[in-house]
Design an enzyme around this catalytic site. Sequence first.
Site: not given
Ligand SMILES: NC(=O)c1ccc[n+]([C@@H]2O[C@H](COP(=O)([O-])OP(=O)(O)OC[C@H]3O[C@@H](n4cnc5c(N)ncnc54)[C@H](O)[C@@H]3O)[C@@H](O)[C@H]2O)c1
Length: 465
Positions: A280
């Site tokens: 992030c």
């Molecule tokens: N990790 C954090 O602390 C956090 C906090 C707030 C917001 N975010 C935001 O949330 C979003 C997700 O982050 P995250 O940390 O959960 O990511 P992550 O990588 O942990 O999880 C993303 C998931 O999406 C899946 N994926 C990718 N492409 C896909 C598709 N086309 N169809 C289905 N699944 C698919 C991946 O396999 C993975 O399991 C990002 O935009 C991030 O900026 C993250």
Amino acid sequence: MSAETSNPLAERLMRRLGESSVRSGVIGLGYVGLPLAVELARGGCKVVGLDIDSRKVDAIQRGTSYIPDVADEDVAVLVAKGSLSATTDFAALADLDTVNVCVPTPLRKTKDPDVSYMVAAVTAIAAHLHPGMLVILESTTYPGTTEELVQPILEATGLRAGRDFFLAFSPERIDPGNPQFHTSNVPKVVGGTTETCAALAACLYRRSIDTVVVVGSTRAAEMVKLLENTFRAVNIGLVNEMAMMCDTLGIDVWEVVNAAATKPFGFMPFYPGPGLGGHCIPVDPFYLSWKAKQDGFEPRFIDLAGDVNGHMPQYVVGKIADALNTRRKALNGARVLVLGVTYKRDVDDVRESPALDVMKTLREKGANIAYSDPHVPLLGATLWNGPHDLRSLALDAAALQQFDCAVIVTDHRAFDYELIVAHSDCIVDTRNALGDRLAPNVVRLGAPAPPNAQLLAEAHRRRAA
Ligand SMILES: NC(=O)c1ccc[n+]([C@@H]2O[C@H](COP(=O)([O-])OP(=O)(O)OC[C@H]3O[C@@H](n4cnc5c(N)ncnc54)[C@H](O)[C@@H]3O)[C@@H](O)[C@H]2O)c1
């Protein structure tokens, strides 16, 4: 609902959102998506998680979790009740009332947004979009994404947002590893393509989340998240610069920040460290600056903070080199132990971790590196830019004594800091993990070495122990 909603599809969905049979989907079952899926299922929705990673899907189907903040037991109970399931088959979208998109939004090497994951997920939704469906984007992204990128893909089906289907943006704000705040007790900001879209999204979240805050547009909701994360990046940049300044001036930045934090108004403490990490804070502000630049506005704070924070791993390596130098040792050939490789304490996530940059630079300068991290048993060669994979070292007196320097990059609570101080030749502490444990072998980021008297007393105490 408002007068705008003399829309039978909206009225039907609003009724469904009050029923226990409402079917919700979550696309992307990572750090954000799995906790959300669990909360929606706890709120009484019948939830299907969709991911392209079959290992995650299989784990959920077995009733197990792979996210530290989600207990196996919570997943197991919901799966056994039939409230939660997971699949890689996107045909499941055809049966859903609502779907939340939680896929990654990384940066390209050029620091431009990589929207390919969002486009893939939304294209998959478009293939199964049906009248009355609610689509909510949660991935962090630049203002305008929902209207300019997502809506056209969905409307290419011939269905119209706000009329035939409903579209909203709601930023995810979880803080992995935070024992106090989790998905259900962090207020959820929601903006809709129309007022009805926002009202429907708010209604879904109210089933599971204590407080929902509705803003007037998807753009405002997108911007809220970017303000929050830019605020953090800029303030961390400021305090990192303060730390380097304090090093030069011989002042203890930790003492200064903690004393300033006693002011009951107008100040919020941020702490220095080895640099930014995670998916992030190092990434999101660049989504905003990319968008602003497209529209002819040159933001200055974001680039400046990025510059200061991006320099911290090199600064830490400089501190390690200086600490070795005072012991008449060179970094080239030194044995350096990196303590903690995740981007923050008590999590298992190494994405964008400054530890990886510290390790890369140490290696380039000829140091021999090992690491210890109770949350990361194995670190792949490509992650740390090394010739081979590394395994986390179990810490004991003999292991610590092998190294010329130990550097605390991530201040995990599980580390035995007494043991580390007692058996390390030299420690560079980038997080003030050692706090008041002033010892002659400890060098802290942003703080002068302990005065001689203290050094001598401490050395005496250590010899006596
Ligand atoms: N990790 C954090 O602390 C956090 C906090 C707030 C917001 N975010 C935001 O949330 C979003 C997700 O982050 P995250 O940390 O959960 O990511 P992550 O990588 O942990 O999880 C993303 C998931 O999406 C899946 N994926 C990718 N492409 C896909 C598709 N086309 N169809 C289905 N699944 C698919 C991946 O396999 C993975 O399991 C990002 O935009 C991030 O900026 C993250």
